[in-house]
Design a protein around this motif. Structure first.
Motif, PDB file in Angstrom:
ATOM      1  N   GLY A  24       0.869  -1.409  -0.053  1.00 46.62           N
ATOM      2  CA  GLY A  24      -0.316   0.019  -0.204  1.00 46.62           C
ATOM      3  C   GLY A  24       1.118   1.067   0.350  1.00 46.62           C
ATOM      4  O   GLY A  24       0.250   2.374  -0.318  1.00 46.62           O
ATOM      5  N   LEU A  25       1.926   1.173   0.271  1.00 45.08           N
ATOM      6  CA  LEU A  25       2.910   2.337  -0.154  1.00 45.08           C
ATOM      7  C   LEU A  25       3.225   2.569  -1.617  1.00 45.08           C
ATOM      8  O   LEU A  25       3.565   2.580  -2.385  1.00 45.08           O
ATOM      9  CB  LEU A  25       4.457   1.870   1.270  1.00 45.08           C
ATOM     10  CG  LEU A  25       5.161   3.790   0.929  1.00 45.08           C
ATOM     11  CD1 LEU A  25       4.527   4.850   2.000  1.00 45.08           C
ATOM     12  CD2 LEU A  25       6.488   3.156   1.105  1.00 45.08           C
TER      13      LEU A  25
ATOM     14  N   VAL B 292      15.142  -8.279  -7.881  1.00 49.39           N
ATOM     15  CA  VAL B 292      14.168  -7.885  -7.182  1.00 49.39           C
ATOM     16  C   VAL B 292      13.824  -9.597  -6.417  1.00 49.39           C
ATOM     17  O   VAL B 292      13.849 -10.472  -7.361  1.00 49.39           O
ATOM     18  CB  VAL B 292      12.335  -7.755  -8.227  1.00 49.39           C
ATOM     19  CG1 VAL B 292      11.206  -8.038  -7.934  1.00 49.39           C
ATOM     20  CG2 VAL B 292      12.853  -6.228  -8.922  1.00 49.39           C
ATOM     21  N   LEU B 293      13.562  -9.793  -5.980  1.00 48.24           N
ATOM     22  CA  LEU B 293      12.832 -10.589  -4.956  1.00 48.24           C
ATOM     23  C   LEU B 293      11.520 -11.265  -4.999  1.00 48.24           C
ATOM     24  O   LEU B 293      11.200 -11.898  -5.183  1.00 48.24           O
ATOM     25  CB  LEU B 293      13.870 -10.909  -3.181  1.00 48.24           C
ATOM     26  CG  LEU B 293      14.912 -10.701  -3.120  1.00 48.24           C
ATOM     27  CD1 LEU B 293      15.245 -10.410  -1.648  1.00 48.24           C
ATOM     28  CD2 LEU B 293      15.828 -11.968  -4.022  1.00 48.24           C
ATOM     29  N   ASN B 294      10.808 -10.246  -4.784  1.00 56.57           N
ATOM     30  CA  ASN B 294       9.320 -10.093  -4.383  1.00 56.57           C
ATOM     31  C   ASN B 294       8.667  -8.905  -5.198  1.00 56.57           C
ATOM     32  O   ASN B 294       8.965  -7.759  -4.909  1.00 56.57           O
ATOM     33  CB  ASN B 294       8.743 -10.798  -2.812  1.00 56.57           C
ATOM     34  CG  ASN B 294       9.292 -12.169  -2.875  1.00 56.57           C
ATOM     35  OD1 ASN B 294       8.807 -13.176  -3.221  1.00 56.57           O
ATOM     36  ND2 ASN B 294       9.801 -12.119  -1.116  1.00 56.57           N
ATOM     37  N   GLY B 295       7.552  -9.296  -5.764  1.00 58.95           N
ATOM     38  CA  GLY B 295       6.795  -8.102  -5.843  1.00 58.95           C
ATOM     39  C   GLY B 295       7.144  -7.768  -7.045  1.00 58.95           C
ATOM     40  O   GLY B 295       7.638  -7.953  -7.911  1.00 58.95           O
ATOM     41  N   ARG B 296       6.203  -6.288  -7.671  1.00 59.49           N
ATOM     42  CA  ARG B 296       6.889  -5.306  -8.336  1.00 59.49           C
ATOM     43  C   ARG B 296       6.960  -4.119  -8.785  1.00 59.49           C
ATOM     44  O   ARG B 296       6.965  -2.953  -7.466  1.00 59.49           O
ATOM     45  CB  ARG B 296       5.591  -5.600  -9.631  1.00 59.49           C
ATOM     46  CG  ARG B 296       4.942  -6.457  -9.634  1.00 59.49           C
ATOM     47  CD  ARG B 296       2.696  -6.553 -10.918  1.00 59.49           C
ATOM     48  NE  ARG B 296       3.384  -5.585 -11.306  1.00 59.49           N
ATOM     49  CZ  ARG B 296       3.361  -5.525 -12.628  1.00 59.49           C
ATOM     50  NH1 ARG B 296       3.811  -6.856 -13.561  1.00 59.49           N
ATOM     51  NH2 ARG B 296       3.103  -4.687 -13.784  1.00 59.49           N
TER      52      ARG B 296
ATOM     53  N   SER C  51       2.665  -1.916  -7.424  1.00 55.47           N
ATOM     54  CA  SER C  51       0.805  -2.192  -7.027  1.00 55.47           C
ATOM     55  C   SER C  51       0.570  -1.721  -5.509  1.00 55.47           C
ATOM     56  O   SER C  51       2.026  -1.372  -5.339  1.00 55.47           O
ATOM     57  CB  SER C  51       0.610  -3.735  -7.583  1.00 55.47           C
ATOM     58  OG  SER C  51       1.861  -4.363  -7.046  1.00 55.47           O
ATOM     59  N   ASP C  52      -0.321  -2.347  -4.961  1.00 58.16           N
ATOM     60  CA  ASP C  52      -0.371  -1.826  -3.884  1.00 58.16           C
ATOM     61  C   ASP C  52       0.018  -3.974  -2.853  1.00 58.16           C
ATOM     62  O   ASP C  52      -0.194  -2.652  -1.524  1.00 58.16           O
ATOM     63  CB  ASP C  52      -1.726  -2.375  -3.534  1.00 58.16           C
ATOM     64  CG  ASP C  52      -2.568  -0.921  -3.526  1.00 58.16           C
ATOM     65  OD1 ASP C  52      -1.655   0.428  -3.711  1.00 58.16           O
ATOM     66  OD2 ASP C  52      -3.553  -1.061  -4.389  1.00 58.16           O
TER      67      ASP C  52
END
Length: 193
Positions: A112-113, A130-134, A166-167
């Motif tokens: 959410g940041l 990048v390990l996790n997320g976008r 993204s969130d």
């Protein structure tokens, strides 16, 4: 006495690296510590040796212990105790302890940041994985989305900014060389067997 001289002589580059890592100006550090900009500049350049009265507020402003600031020798405990730092909602976990050279961090952007892009420039060279997320990475006029397993490297004198795409939370590794050091990889050829 030679050890003390070496320790005090190495504080300047460590102070500069910590300030650059925090993306703080000498004026901002002066306001936080009560130490004049000219004194801070001389401390960082090695033109002046720090006193205990200067080291204590500097350690507090940089969020490190006095031992970490002066790179005191370990006292029998071989474990590395890294303290996470939080800046602008982003958590940075240092993975290296020495000042100067390439610094490694695990970076975490919480869910959410979402921040508005504010590209900045500074001396150095950075490598991200990048390990996790976008991860959204803006480099000059280019806007990139990196996904797990992707990496980017760039000269930090290019206007750059990164944040969550993204969130969802984002976790990535950052290697940063304040003097423009680049990460070098050695690959072994595949066995022909």
């Amino acid at each position: 006495m030679e050890d003390l001289d070496r320790t005090l002589d190495s504080v300047g580059p460590r102070l500069r690296a910590l300030r650059i890592q925090r993306e703080a100006t000498l004026a901002e550090l002066s306001a936080a510590t009560g130490i004049s900009v000219s004194t801070l500049s001389r401390l960082e350049s090695g033109g002046r040796r720090p006193t205990l009265e200067q080291l204590l507020p500097l350690a507090r402003a940089h969020g490190v212990t006095l031992d970490e600031l002066v790179d005191a020798p370990p006292t029998g405990d071989p474990r590395v105790h890294m303290r996470p730092l939080t800046r602008h909602g982003l958590t940075m976990i240092p993975l290296t302890r020495r000042a100067g050279g390439i610094q490694a961090y695990k970076m975490i952007i919480p869910p959410g940041l979402r921040r508005s892009p504010e590209p900045r420039t500074h001396e150095g060279y950075e490598w991200l994985y990048v390990l996790n997320g976008r991860l959204r990475l803006i480099l000059a006029d280019h806007d990139h989305i990196l996904v797990p397993g992707e990496a980017a490297e760039f000269d930090t004198q290019l206007p750059h900014w990164f944040g969550a795409a993204s969130d969802e939370p984002v976790e990535f590794l950052s290697l940063f060389g304040a003097q423009g050091e680049r990460a070098h990889f050695r690959a072994r050829p595949k066995n022909s067997a």
